[in-house]
Design a protein around this motif. Structure first.
Motif, PDB file in Angstrom:
ATOM      1  N   ALA A 166       0.817  -1.211   0.000  1.00 24.72           N
ATOM      2  CA  ALA A 166       0.000   0.000   0.000  1.00 24.72           C
ATOM      3  C   ALA A 166       0.853   1.264   0.000  1.00 24.72           C
ATOM      4  O   ALA A 166       0.681   2.160  -0.836  1.00 24.72           O
ATOM      5  CB  ALA A 166      -0.936  -0.004   1.208  1.00 24.72           C
ATOM      6  N   VAL A 167       1.798   1.350   0.945  1.00 24.33           N
ATOM      7  CA  VAL A 167       2.616   2.572   1.046  1.00 24.33           C
ATOM      8  C   VAL A 167       3.651   2.619  -0.074  1.00 24.33           C
ATOM      9  O   VAL A 167       3.992   3.704  -0.574  1.00 24.33           O
ATOM     10  CB  VAL A 167       3.264   2.659   2.438  1.00 24.33           C
ATOM     11  N   GLY A 168       4.146   1.453  -0.499  1.00 25.12           N
ATOM     12  CA  GLY A 168       5.048   1.439  -1.643  1.00 25.12           C
ATOM     13  C   GLY A 168       4.402   2.029  -2.877  1.00 25.12           C
ATOM     14  O   GLY A 168       5.034   2.774  -3.643  1.00 25.12           O
ATOM     15  N   HIS A 169       3.121   1.736  -3.062  1.00 24.11           N
ATOM     16  CA  HIS A 169       2.375   2.301  -4.195  1.00 24.11           C
ATOM     17  C   HIS A 169       2.265   3.816  -4.079  1.00 24.11           C
ATOM     18  O   HIS A 169       2.475   4.548  -5.064  1.00 24.11           O
ATOM     19  CB  HIS A 169       0.988   1.668  -4.241  1.00 24.11           C
ATOM     20  N   LEU A 170       1.957   4.307  -2.875  1.00 26.00           N
ATOM     21  CA  LEU A 170       1.852   5.761  -2.695  1.00 26.00           C
ATOM     22  C   LEU A 170       3.199   6.443  -2.931  1.00 26.00           C
ATOM     23  O   LEU A 170       3.268   7.520  -3.542  1.00 26.00           O
ATOM     24  CB  LEU A 170       1.336   6.078  -1.289  1.00 26.00           C
ATOM     25  N   LEU A 171       4.278   5.818  -2.470  1.00 27.26           N
ATOM     26  CA  LEU A 171       5.615   6.390  -2.694  1.00 27.26           C
ATOM     27  C   LEU A 171       5.952   6.412  -4.187  1.00 27.26           C
ATOM     28  O   LEU A 171       6.534   7.390  -4.692  1.00 27.26           O
ATOM     29  CB  LEU A 171       6.659   5.581  -1.924  1.00 27.26           C
ATOM     30  N   GLU A 172       5.570   5.372  -4.903  1.00 30.36           N
ATOM     31  CA  GLU A 172       5.806   5.337  -6.345  1.00 30.36           C
ATOM     32  C   GLU A 172       5.038   6.435  -7.067  1.00 30.36           C
ATOM     33  O   GLU A 172       5.472   6.914  -8.118  1.00 30.36           O
ATOM     34  CB  GLU A 172       5.391   3.972  -6.905  1.00 30.36           C
ATOM     35  N   GLN A 173       3.906   6.846  -6.476  1.00 32.43           N
ATOM     36  CA  GLN A 173       3.122   7.930  -7.070  1.00 32.43           C
ATOM     37  C   GLN A 173       3.685   9.306  -6.722  1.00 32.43           C
ATOM     38  O   GLN A 173       3.126  10.326  -7.113  1.00 32.43           O
ATOM     39  CB  GLN A 173       1.665   7.831  -6.593  1.00 32.43           C
ATOM     40  N   GLY A 174       4.774   9.326  -5.977  1.00 33.74           N
ATOM     41  CA  GLY A 174       5.450  10.582  -5.670  1.00 33.74           C
ATOM     42  C   GLY A 174       5.105  11.195  -4.326  1.00 33.74           C
ATOM     43  O   GLY A 174       5.573  12.292  -4.010  1.00 33.74           O
ATOM     44  N   HIS A 175       4.335  10.511  -3.516  1.00 32.01           N
ATOM     45  CA  HIS A 175       3.935  11.064  -2.209  1.00 32.01           C
ATOM     46  C   HIS A 175       5.057  10.905  -1.188  1.00 32.01           C
ATOM     47  O   HIS A 175       5.665   9.840  -1.089  1.00 32.01           O
ATOM     48  CB  HIS A 175       2.667  10.367  -1.710  1.00 32.01           C
ATOM     49  N   ARG A 176       5.317  11.972  -0.435  1.00 29.91           N
ATOM     50  CA  ARG A 176       6.343  11.942   0.603  1.00 29.91           C
ATOM     51  C   ARG A 176       5.804  12.376   1.958  1.00 29.91           C
ATOM     52  O   ARG A 176       6.518  12.346   2.959  1.00 29.91           O
ATOM     53  CB  ARG A 176       7.533  12.835   0.208  1.00 29.91           C
ATOM     54  N   ASP A 177       4.531  12.784   2.007  1.00 29.22           N
ATOM     55  CA  ASP A 177       3.825  13.066   3.263  1.00 29.22           C
ATOM     56  C   ASP A 177       2.617  12.124   3.302  1.00 29.22           C
ATOM     57  O   ASP A 177       1.609  12.371   2.611  1.00 29.22           O
ATOM     58  CB  ASP A 177       3.368  14.521   3.337  1.00 29.22           C
ATOM     59  N   ILE A 178       2.734  11.049   4.062  1.00 29.01           N
ATOM     60  CA  ILE A 178       1.731   9.980   4.059  1.00 29.01           C
ATOM     61  C   ILE A 178       1.187   9.771   5.464  1.00 29.01           C
ATOM     62  O   ILE A 178       1.936   9.786   6.445  1.00 29.01           O
ATOM     63  CB  ILE A 178       2.350   8.664   3.533  1.00 29.01           C
ATOM     64  N   ALA A 179      -0.112   9.578   5.560  1.00 27.82           N
ATOM     65  CA  ALA A 179      -0.741   9.250   6.842  1.00 27.82           C
ATOM     66  C   ALA A 179      -1.162   7.788   6.823  1.00 27.82           C
ATOM     67  O   ALA A 179      -1.701   7.299   5.829  1.00 27.82           O
ATOM     68  CB  ALA A 179      -1.950  10.143   7.085  1.00 27.82           C
ATOM     69  N   TYR A 180      -0.893   7.095   7.926  1.00 26.39           N
ATOM     70  CA  TYR A 180      -1.416   5.742   8.111  1.00 26.39           C
ATOM     71  C   TYR A 180      -2.529   5.835   9.140  1.00 26.39           C
ATOM     72  O   TYR A 180      -2.287   6.101  10.318  1.00 26.39           O
ATOM     73  CB  TYR A 180      -0.322   4.793   8.579  1.00 26.39           C
ATOM     74  N   VAL A 181      -3.772   5.656   8.698  1.00 30.46           N
ATOM     75  CA  VAL A 181      -4.920   5.691   9.603  1.00 30.46           C
ATOM     76  C   VAL A 181      -5.163   4.268  10.085  1.00 30.46           C
ATOM     77  O   VAL A 181      -5.651   3.416   9.337  1.00 30.46           O
ATOM     78  CB  VAL A 181      -6.168   6.251   8.909  1.00 30.46           C
ATOM     79  N   SER A 182      -4.807   4.036  11.328  1.00 30.06           N
ATOM     80  CA  SER A 182      -4.810   2.684  11.883  1.00 30.06           C
ATOM     81  C   SER A 182      -5.982   2.492  12.826  1.00 30.06           C
ATOM     82  O   SER A 182      -6.507   3.447  13.403  1.00 30.06           O
ATOM     83  CB  SER A 182      -3.499   2.444  12.634  1.00 30.06           C
ATOM     84  N   GLY A 183      -6.370   1.240  12.994  1.00 31.22           N
ATOM     85  CA  GLY A 183      -7.274   0.905  14.076  1.00 31.22           C
ATOM     86  C   GLY A 183      -6.489   0.811  15.365  1.00 31.22           C
ATOM     87  O   GLY A 183      -5.349   1.293  15.455  1.00 31.22           O
ATOM     88  N   PRO A 184      -7.041   0.174  16.400  1.00 29.46           N
ATOM     89  CA  PRO A 184      -6.339   0.067  17.680  1.00 29.46           C
ATOM     90  C   PRO A 184      -5.010  -0.674  17.513  1.00 29.46           C
ATOM     91  O   PRO A 184      -4.950  -1.747  16.922  1.00 29.46           O
ATOM     92  CB  PRO A 184      -7.307  -0.750  18.550  1.00 29.46           C
ATOM     93  N   MET A 185      -3.948  -0.118  18.047  1.00 30.92           N
ATOM     94  CA  MET A 185      -2.640  -0.750  17.925  1.00 30.92           C
ATOM     95  C   MET A 185      -2.521  -1.997  18.808  1.00 30.92           C
ATOM     96  O   MET A 185      -1.506  -2.689  18.777  1.00 30.92           O
ATOM     97  CB  MET A 185      -1.535   0.248  18.286  1.00 30.92           C
ATOM     98  N   SER A 186      -3.572  -2.296  19.580  1.00 26.43           N
ATOM     99  CA  SER A 186      -3.594  -3.554  20.322  1.00 26.43           C
ATOM    100  C   SER A 186      -3.862  -4.733  19.390  1.00 26.43           C
ATOM    101  O   SER A 186      -3.653  -5.892  19.768  1.00 26.43           O
ATOM    102  CB  SER A 186      -4.671  -3.509  21.411  1.00 26.43           C
ATOM    103  N   LEU A 187      -4.329  -4.444  18.167  1.00 26.97           N
ATOM    104  CA  LEU A 187      -4.575  -5.492  17.182  1.00 26.97           C
ATOM    105  C   LEU A 187      -3.296  -5.756  16.389  1.00 26.97           C
ATOM    106  O   LEU A 187      -2.765  -4.834  15.766  1.00 26.97           O
ATOM    107  CB  LEU A 187      -5.701  -5.086  16.224  1.00 26.97           C
ATOM    108  N   PRO A 188      -2.811  -6.989  16.386  1.00 23.43           N
ATOM    109  CA  PRO A 188      -1.579  -7.286  15.643  1.00 23.43           C
ATOM    110  C   PRO A 188      -1.659  -6.929  14.164  1.00 23.43           C
ATOM    111  O   PRO A 188      -0.661  -6.546  13.557  1.00 23.43           O
ATOM    112  CB  PRO A 188      -1.416  -8.803  15.837  1.00 23.43           C
ATOM    113  N   GLN A 189      -2.868  -7.038  13.576  1.00 24.94           N
ATOM    114  CA  GLN A 189      -2.990  -6.698  12.156  1.00 24.94           C
ATOM    115  C   GLN A 189      -2.604  -5.243  11.904  1.00 24.94           C
ATOM    116  O   GLN A 189      -1.924  -4.939  10.916  1.00 24.94           O
ATOM    117  CB  GLN A 189      -4.437  -6.929  11.669  1.00 24.94           C
ATOM    118  N   CYS A 190      -3.056  -4.358  12.778  1.00 19.17           N
ATOM    119  CA  CYS A 190      -2.759  -2.923  12.603  1.00 19.17           C
ATOM    120  C   CYS A 190      -1.266  -2.655  12.774  1.00 19.17           C
ATOM    121  O   CYS A 190      -0.681  -1.850  12.039  1.00 19.17           O
ATOM    122  CB  CYS A 190      -3.572  -2.102  13.602  1.00 19.17           C
TER     123      CYS A 190
END
Length: 334
Positions: A166-190
Motif C-alpha cells: 500500500a505505502v510502496g504504491h503511494l511512494l511510487e506515485q510521488g507522495h512523501r507526506d503519508i498518513a497511516y490511519v490505523s485501528g487500535p494498535m492492540s490489534l496485531p494486524q494494525c
C-alpha cells in the motif's frame, strides 16, 4: 413423533432407526429406504439436544469475529459455513464487536453449547480468554491472526507485505507526506500493516518521518470520518493516506468529499480488504485484497481435521499473500 413411532411404522428396532439417521452405511439399501420413508411420512425430526447429551458434543462449530458489519468478516463467515456444511456441520456465528467482555461471553457460550470446535479472531494479542475452550478440550483455530508457538492452527494474511504494498504504491506515485490511519494498535494486524508501511519507506530510501500515524479506537466508517477530520487539521497536510481497512477508508473519503478535497488530486487514498463497496465507492478505492472466503474455508478445513482426532495432527500456520488492487483513488498527475 418419537423415534419409537418411526421404528413401529417401519417395522424395525429403535437402534435400526438410529443407524439410518446417523450411520446409514451400516444398513442395507432396502432397510435404510424403508426407515426414511417412515421418517418422511410421519414428519419426524430428531432431537439434536438429546443426541448432543448422548454424544457429549454438538454438530456445530463456533465462529467469533471482530465486527460483522465489516463485509470482510461476512466473506470469511461465508467461506467457513460452506466448508462446514460440506462436512455435515453447522456454524454458530457470534460478533465480539472488538470488546473483550463480549468475546469472553461468547467463548463461554461455545463451551456451554458443546461446540465441536471454534474459529476465533481475538480482540487483542492476549489469548487468556481462550482458556475456557482449553479447559473443556474444545479445539480452536485462529482466523485472521497468527498463532504464537504451537498453541493452535491459524489462518492469516501477510499484513506486513500488505502494508508494504500500500505505502510502496503511494511512494511510487510521488507522495512523501503519508498518513497511516490505523485501528487500535492492540490489534496485531494494525501493527503489522504499520511495520509494512515503514518497510516500504526503507525500500524507497525515505525517512520513517514521512509516515504519520493516526490511531482510531475502532475499524469502522465512523472512525474513518473522525480520522478524516483529524487528517484535515494536520500541517503539513498529507498528500497520501493508507487506511487499515476499507471501512475506515470510506469514512475518510466521505469527510474529504464533504470538505471539497479532491481525491486523488489533492489526497490519494488506499484501503485494505478490498470489500465489494471499495470498487463501488464514489471514487473507486485502491485496496489491498485479502481472500476472505478462502481464509474462512481453509480455517474450517484445518479445524475439521483436528476434530477428526488424527494422532499425527500437527498445528499449521497458513499465511496468504495479499494483492494490491489499484483504482482511481490513488492515481493522479502530481
Amino acid at each position: 413423533m418419537s423415534i419409537k413411532d418411526v421404528a413401529r411404522a417401519a417395522d424395525v428396532s429403535v437402534a435400526t432407526v438410529s443407524n439410518a439417521l446417523n450411520h446409514p452405511e451400516l444398513l442395507s439399501a432396502d432397510t435404510h429406504a424403508r426407515v426414511m420413508r417412515a421418517v418422511e411420512k410421519l414428519g419426524y425430526v430428531r432431537s439434536e439436544s438429546a443426541r448432543q447429551l448422548r454424544a457429549g458434543h454438538s454438530r456445530m462449530l463456533g465462529l467469533l469475529v471482530l465486527d460483522m458489519r465489516n463485509p470482510f468478516f461476512v466473506g470469511m463467515a461465508h467461506g467457513a459455513e460452506q466448508a462446514a456444511r460440506a462436512d455435515g456441520l453447522g456454524v454458530m456465528l457470534c460478533d465480539s464487536s472488538q470488546e473483550l467482555t463480549a468475546e469472553e461471553f461468547y467463548l463461554g457460550l461455545f463451551a456451554e453449547q458443546r461446540v465441536r470446535g471454534a474459529l476465533v479472531t481475538p480482540t487483542d494479542s492476549s489469548t487468556t480468554s481462550l482458556s475456557v475452550l482449553r479447559r473443556h478440550g474444545i479445539p480452536y483455530v485462529f482466523l485472521d491472526r497468527v498463532a504464537s508457538g504451537d498453541e493452535a492452527c491459524s489462518v492469516s494474511v501477510d499484513d506486513v507485505t500488505g502494508g508494504r504494498l500500500a505505502v510502496g504504491h503511494l511512494l511510487e506515485q510521488g507522495h512523501r507526506d503519508i498518513a497511516y490511519v490505523s485501528g487500535p494498535m492492540s490489534l496485531p494486524q494494525c501493527l503489522d500493516r504499520r511495520t509494512g508501511a515503514l518497510q516500504a519507506c526503507d525500500d524507497a530510501g525515505v525517512d520513517h518521518d514521512a509516515v504519520t500515524v493516526i490511531e482510531t479506537e475502532r475499524l469502522d466508517v465512523d472512525a474513518g470520518r473522525d480520522a478524516g477530520s483529524r487528517l484535515l487539521g494536520l500541517n503539513p497536510r498529507p498528500t497520501g493516506v493508507f487506511c487499515a481497512n476499507d471501512l475506515i477508508a470510506l469514512g475518510v473519503l466521505q469527510t474529504l468529499v464533504a470538505a471539497r478535497v479532491a481525491v486523488p488530486d489533492d489526497i490519494a487514498l488506499v484501503g485494505y480488504d478490498d470489500i465489494d463497496f471499495a470498487a463501488a465507492a464514489a471514487v473507486p478505492l485502491t485496496s489491498v485484497r485479502q481472500p476472505a472466503a478462502q481464509m474462512g474455508a481453509t480455517a474450517t478445513e484445518l479445524l475439521v481435521r483436528e476434530i477428526a482426532g488424527d494422532e499425527q495432527h500437527v498445528h499449521e500456520n497458513v499465511e496468504f499473500t495479499p494483492e494490491l488492487v489499484v483504482r482511481r483513488s490513488s492515481l493522479a498527475r502530481r
